[in-house]
Structure formats: C-alpha cells, structure tokens
Design a protein around this motif. Structure first.
Motif, short mmCIF file in Angstrom:
data_model
loop_
_atom_site.label_atom_id
_atom_site.label_comp_id
_atom_site.label_asym_id
_atom_site.label_seq_id
_atom_site.Cartn_x
_atom_site.Cartn_y
_atom_site.Cartn_z
N PHE A 1 -0.01 5.93 -7.51
CA PHE A 1 -0.87 5.02 -8.28
C PHE A 1 -2.07 5.75 -8.87
O PHE A 1 -2.35 5.65 -10.06
CB PHE A 1 -1.31 3.90 -7.33
N ASP A 2 -2.77 6.51 -8.03
CA ASP A 2 -3.97 7.22 -8.49
C ASP A 2 -3.65 8.34 -9.47
O ASP A 2 -4.40 8.58 -10.42
CB ASP A 2 -4.76 7.76 -7.31
N LYS B 1 -7.10 -2.36 -7.83
CA LYS B 1 -7.28 -1.28 -6.85
C LYS B 1 -8.41 -1.61 -5.87
O LYS B 1 -8.26 -1.47 -4.66
CB LYS B 1 -7.56 0.04 -7.56
N LYS B 2 -9.54 -2.08 -6.40
CA LYS B 2 -10.70 -2.40 -5.55
C LYS B 2 -10.36 -3.48 -4.53
O LYS B 2 -10.65 -3.34 -3.34
CB LYS B 2 -11.86 -2.85 -6.44
N TRP C 1 -6.90 -2.67 -13.85
CA TRP C 1 -6.54 -1.61 -12.90
C TRP C 1 -7.62 -1.48 -11.83
O TRP C 1 -7.32 -1.47 -10.63
CB TRP C 1 -6.40 -0.28 -13.65
N ASN C 2 -8.87 -1.38 -12.27
CA ASN C 2 -9.97 -1.18 -11.32
C ASN C 2 -10.12 -2.36 -10.36
O ASN C 2 -10.36 -2.16 -9.17
CB ASN C 2 -11.27 -0.92 -12.07
N TYR D 1 0.83 -1.20 0.00
CA TYR D 1 0.00 0.00 0.00
C TYR D 1 0.86 1.25 0.00
O TYR D 1 0.57 2.21 -0.71
CB TYR D 1 -0.94 0.01 1.20
N GLU E 1 -7.92 -2.20 -1.86
CA GLU E 1 -8.59 -1.32 -0.90
C GLU E 1 -9.48 -2.10 0.05
O GLU E 1 -9.50 -1.84 1.26
CB GLU E 1 -9.38 -0.24 -1.63
#
Length: 123
Positions: free
Chosen positions: A50-51, A73-74, A69-70, A42, A77
């Motif tokens: 990253f964002d 990331k999801k 990517w999504n 993280y 998180e």
C-alpha cells in the motif's frame, strides 16, 4: 512486480471489501474458514505494498484521491492501534469507529474508481 492497473485494482478490491457491510456480514462470521477478517485487511494492504504504491504514484493523484488515500490510511492505522491482538469480529463489526473506517474505504473506492491515476512515465 504488478502493473500499475493490476496493483490499483487489487488495492481497490481490498478497500471495497473493507467498505462493504454486506461483505463483512457474509464472511467474518463463517465457521468453515479460520480467518479473523478484521485483522486481515491490514495484512492484505501490507502484502499489496500500500505505502509503496503511494510512494510511486501519489504525484499523479487528484486532490480527491490524495485526501481519500490519507483518510483511509489514517483511520485504518488509528483503528489498528486500538485493536487487541485477536479482535472479535462481532465487536469490530458493530463498532462505530469501524464504521468510520468503512466510510473512509468507500470514499477511497469512489475517488479511485472515478478517475484512475495514470502513472507518470519518465521518457
């Protein structure tokens, strides 16, 4: 600021380490370094902005890259939200939910390793 290719390369390296069961087995349980690596992913991605990379270049992603990517990331998180402040590396390593993160990281590496998005340069 890093070039697009250098930045993406560093993101891919972090994702590769996140995807690698072998890397984690070899590095998370070492006693000669004081790193809680499950939590380091993280920090590494945050340090690599990253964002911000997504904000700058996602318009150039293929549909597979955008999906990878999504999902990565999801899942990262979601996993992070459920982690204690000081995660136990052995518990994370064996956790089926962490395996889902590994799998998403592997899809990320595959998607971005096949065709690197070219940065759009406004002329």
């Amino acid at each position: 600021m890093m070039s697009h290719d250098e930045w993406l390369s560093k993101l891919l390296e972090t994702a590769q380490q996140t995807a690698s069961h072998e890397f984690q087995e070899q590095n998370w349980f070492r006693t000669d370094i004081g790193v809680i690596w499950p939590d380091e992913v993280y920090y590494d991605l945050d340090d690599l902005s990253f964002d911000l990379f997504f904000d700058m270049y996602s318009k150039d992603f293929t549909p597979d890259q955008l999906n990878a990517w999504n999902q990565f990331k999801k899942l990262l998180e979601e996993y992070r939200k459920g982690m204690p402040n000081y995660p136990d590396a052995h518990t994370v390593f064996e956790d089926p939910d962490w395996q889902l993160v590994r799998d998403a990281a592997a899809r990320f590496v595959t998607a971005f390793g096949q065709k690197r998005p070219e940065p759009y340069l406004a002329g």
